[in-house]
Design an enzyme around this catalytic site. Sequence first.
Site, PDB file in Angstrom:
ATOM      1  N   GLY A 111      -2.587  53.464 -33.139  1.00 52.54           N
ATOM      2  CA  GLY A 111      -2.426  54.919 -33.145  1.00 52.54           C
ATOM      3  C   GLY A 111      -2.995  55.676 -34.325  1.00 52.54           C
ATOM      4  O   GLY A 111      -2.690  56.852 -34.495  1.00 52.54           O
ATOM      5  N   TRP A 122      -6.041  56.797 -34.803  1.00 51.17           N
ATOM      6  CA  TRP A 122      -6.892  57.914 -34.373  1.00 51.17           C
ATOM      7  C   TRP A 122      -6.012  59.051 -33.843  1.00 51.17           C
ATOM      8  O   TRP A 122      -6.292  60.223 -34.084  1.00 51.17           O
ATOM      9  CB  TRP A 122      -7.900  57.460 -33.306  1.00 51.17           C
ATOM     10  CG  TRP A 122      -9.122  56.791 -33.890  1.00 51.17           C
ATOM     11  CD1 TRP A 122      -9.186  56.132 -35.086  1.00 51.17           C
ATOM     12  CD2 TRP A 122     -10.430  56.733 -33.327  1.00 51.17           C
ATOM     13  NE1 TRP A 122     -10.461  55.658 -35.295  1.00 51.17           N
ATOM     14  CE2 TRP A 122     -11.245  56.002 -34.236  1.00 51.17           C
ATOM     15  CE3 TRP A 122     -11.008  57.194 -32.154  1.00 51.17           C
ATOM     16  CZ2 TRP A 122     -12.603  55.740 -34.005  1.00 51.17           C
ATOM     17  CZ3 TRP A 122     -12.362  56.937 -31.913  1.00 51.17           C
ATOM     18  CH2 TRP A 122     -13.142  56.220 -32.829  1.00 51.17           C
ATOM     19  N   ASP A 157      -3.187  53.462 -23.907  1.00 49.92           N
ATOM     20  CA  ASP A 157      -3.505  52.077 -24.300  1.00 49.92           C
ATOM     21  C   ASP A 157      -2.748  51.113 -23.387  1.00 49.92           C
ATOM     22  O   ASP A 157      -1.708  51.461 -22.828  1.00 49.92           O
ATOM     23  CB  ASP A 157      -3.142  51.792 -25.757  1.00 49.92           C
ATOM     24  CG  ASP A 157      -3.920  50.603 -26.331  1.00 49.92           C
ATOM     25  OD1 ASP A 157      -4.854  50.817 -27.133  1.00 49.92           O
ATOM     26  OD2 ASP A 157      -3.605  49.445 -25.952  1.00 49.92           O
ATOM     27  N   ASP A 211      -4.171  51.385 -18.172  1.00 44.16           N
ATOM     28  CA  ASP A 211      -5.486  50.767 -18.245  1.00 44.16           C
ATOM     29  C   ASP A 211      -6.547  51.841 -17.989  1.00 44.16           C
ATOM     30  O   ASP A 211      -6.492  52.530 -16.961  1.00 44.16           O
ATOM     31  CB  ASP A 211      -5.541  49.681 -17.154  1.00 44.16           C
ATOM     32  CG  ASP A 211      -6.815  48.869 -17.186  1.00 44.16           C
ATOM     33  OD1 ASP A 211      -7.791  49.306 -17.827  1.00 44.16           O
ATOM     34  OD2 ASP A 211      -6.830  47.795 -16.561  1.00 44.16           O
ATOM     35  N   ASP A 253     -11.834  54.140 -29.082  1.00 44.35           N
ATOM     36  CA  ASP A 253     -12.094  53.092 -30.082  1.00 44.35           C
ATOM     37  C   ASP A 253     -11.788  51.735 -29.452  1.00 44.35           C
ATOM     38  O   ASP A 253     -11.402  50.790 -30.128  1.00 44.35           O
ATOM     39  CB  ASP A 253     -11.184  53.368 -31.299  1.00 44.35           C
ATOM     40  CG  ASP A 253     -11.480  52.470 -32.480  1.00 44.35           C
ATOM     41  OD1 ASP A 253     -12.626  52.008 -32.600  1.00 44.35           O
ATOM     42  OD2 ASP A 253     -10.557  52.239 -33.285  1.00 44.35           O
ATOM     43  N   LYS A 289     -16.696  53.670 -29.467  1.00 45.41           N
ATOM     44  CA  LYS A 289     -17.190  52.503 -30.218  1.00 45.41           C
ATOM     45  C   LYS A 289     -18.250  51.785 -29.377  1.00 45.41           C
ATOM     46  O   LYS A 289     -18.111  51.674 -28.164  1.00 45.41           O
ATOM     47  CB  LYS A 289     -16.009  51.554 -30.486  1.00 45.41           C
ATOM     48  CG  LYS A 289     -16.330  50.496 -31.542  1.00 45.41           C
ATOM     49  CD  LYS A 289     -15.528  49.227 -31.386  1.00 45.41           C
ATOM     50  CE  LYS A 289     -14.047  49.308 -31.571  1.00 45.41           C
ATOM     51  NZ  LYS A 289     -13.608  49.315 -32.943  1.00 45.41           N
TER      52      LYS A 289
HETATM   53  N1  SAM Z   1      -8.146  53.515 -32.397  1.00 46.23           N
HETATM   54  C1  SAM Z   1      -7.001  52.660 -32.594  1.00 46.23           C
HETATM   55  C2  SAM Z   1      -6.351  53.065 -33.875  1.00 46.23           C
HETATM   56  O1  SAM Z   1      -6.954  53.806 -34.638  1.00 46.23           O
HETATM   57  O2  SAM Z   1      -5.226  52.647 -34.116  1.00 46.23           O
HETATM   58  C3  SAM Z   1      -7.382  51.197 -32.612  1.00 46.23           C
HETATM   59  C4  SAM Z   1      -7.820  50.703 -31.269  1.00 46.23           C
HETATM   60  S1  SAM Z   1      -7.907  48.962 -31.168  1.00 46.23           S
HETATM   61  C5  SAM Z   1      -9.310  48.611 -32.131  1.00 46.23           C
HETATM   62  C6  SAM Z   1      -8.479  48.649 -29.549  1.00 46.23           C
HETATM   63  C7  SAM Z   1      -7.455  48.907 -28.462  1.00 46.23           C
HETATM   64  O3  SAM Z   1      -8.141  48.893 -27.201  1.00 46.23           O
HETATM   65  C8  SAM Z   1      -6.356  47.874 -28.347  1.00 46.23           C
HETATM   66  O4  SAM Z   1      -5.123  48.431 -28.685  1.00 46.23           O
HETATM   67  C9  SAM Z   1      -6.392  47.454 -26.866  1.00 46.23           C
HETATM   68  O5  SAM Z   1      -5.112  47.309 -26.284  1.00 46.23           O
HETATM   69  C10 SAM Z   1      -7.122  48.628 -26.236  1.00 46.23           C
HETATM   70  N2  SAM Z   1      -7.721  48.347 -24.923  1.00 46.23           N
HETATM   71  C11 SAM Z   1      -8.609  47.372 -24.610  1.00 46.23           C
HETATM   72  N3  SAM Z   1      -8.895  47.419 -23.290  1.00 46.23           N
HETATM   73  C12 SAM Z   1      -8.191  48.460 -22.754  1.00 46.23           C
HETATM   74  C13 SAM Z   1      -8.073  49.005 -21.443  1.00 46.23           C
HETATM   75  N4  SAM Z   1      -8.753  48.493 -20.400  1.00 46.23           N
HETATM   76  N5  SAM Z   1      -7.255  50.071 -21.252  1.00 46.23           N
HETATM   77  C14 SAM Z   1      -6.562  50.590 -22.301  1.00 46.23           C
HETATM   78  N6  SAM Z   1      -6.627  50.107 -23.567  1.00 46.23           N
HETATM   79  C15 SAM Z   1      -7.435  49.055 -23.794  1.00 46.23           C
END
Ligand code: SAM
Length: 304
Positions: free
Chosen positions: A53, A55, A80, A96, A121, A161
């Site tokens: 969280g 961002w 997420d 998702d 991200d 990203k």
């Molecule tokens: N931007 C976040 C922050 O600043 O705290 C960090 C994000 S983290 C690098 C990547 C996130 O992508 C993970 O929490 C993962 O659960 C989520 N993610 C990956 N595939 C996903 C999907 N299909 N739907 C939703 N979230 C997804």
Amino acid sequence: MGRSSKDKRDIYYRLAKEDGWRARSAFKLLQLNDDFDLFNGVSRVVDLCAAPGSWSQVLSRKLIDERSENKGKVKIVAVDLQAMAPLPGVIQIQGDITKISTAHEIISYFEGEEADLVICDGAPDVTGLHDIDEYIQGQLLLAALNITSHLLKHGGVFVAKIFRGKDVDILYSQLKVFFSTVTICKPRSSRNSSIESFVVCQNYSPPIGYVPIMCNPLLVDPNQFKSLEGVNRIVVPFMACGDLSGYDSDQTYPLTTSTGGKEYQTLSPIQEPINPPYQTACLLKKTNSLTSSDSTEQVQNKDV
Ligand code: SAM
């Protein structure tokens, strides 16, 4: 000290702790904002793949805390797969981003209005196999683009990203179909050792007549692709073809290889090469001239 613990304690890691950010990634969004003024005039934002969280924290602080006149007007929706601890002014959806139901849920919070800004991200669980990680990251970016096409207003901004791998060009081409300006950025807080970068896509302008769909063009099955019409077909499809358990063209196999129960047999070429490099050697051998070191040299020179 182990390598990973050393890596984690870089300057941004420490600054994140000091400033109360949930992750050091907060600085990446702050630095992107420094250059692109992302939050200017923004009141509806979607943070895709938001956990834990940081961002969303940036959005909450920049759009609500620092702009008291915006209180009650700003809508921030964070999505997420993972549950996230609550944040002031942030609506959370555990879902998702590849699902149309998630798009509908987000839309329901905007009461018929579209988002000004969508940020993502997202990152899959890293396998350590670079090609696979890059491919999955690319797929996630395209899934984010798909859901964004349901949510973003014309002229809106999308930040995501991206991994700068060998297929980055095709991703870039796909984004250019939807946005007039696409810039790839590397914030200072993103480690140089990482292939991670961010695309800042400005001025959302999908092709006229484009109908938002959730099928991912790079994964779409051929039958589904055939059913797409008009400008929806502009999106460049990429398909892995053939039996994925068959021979890998980048590998070398012994001549005795068998596959699918069949023995592999070496056969003579259908068309003999017209002027093969070994021809001179054969001629020299026939005339018994291939015995001295001179003739070997002669052969080598001719072959070159
Ligand atoms: N931007 C976040 C922050 O600043 O705290 C960090 C994000 S983290 C690098 C990547 C996130 O992508 C993970 O929490 C993962 O659960 C989520 N993610 C990956 N595939 C996903 C999907 N299909 N739907 C939703 N979230 C997804």
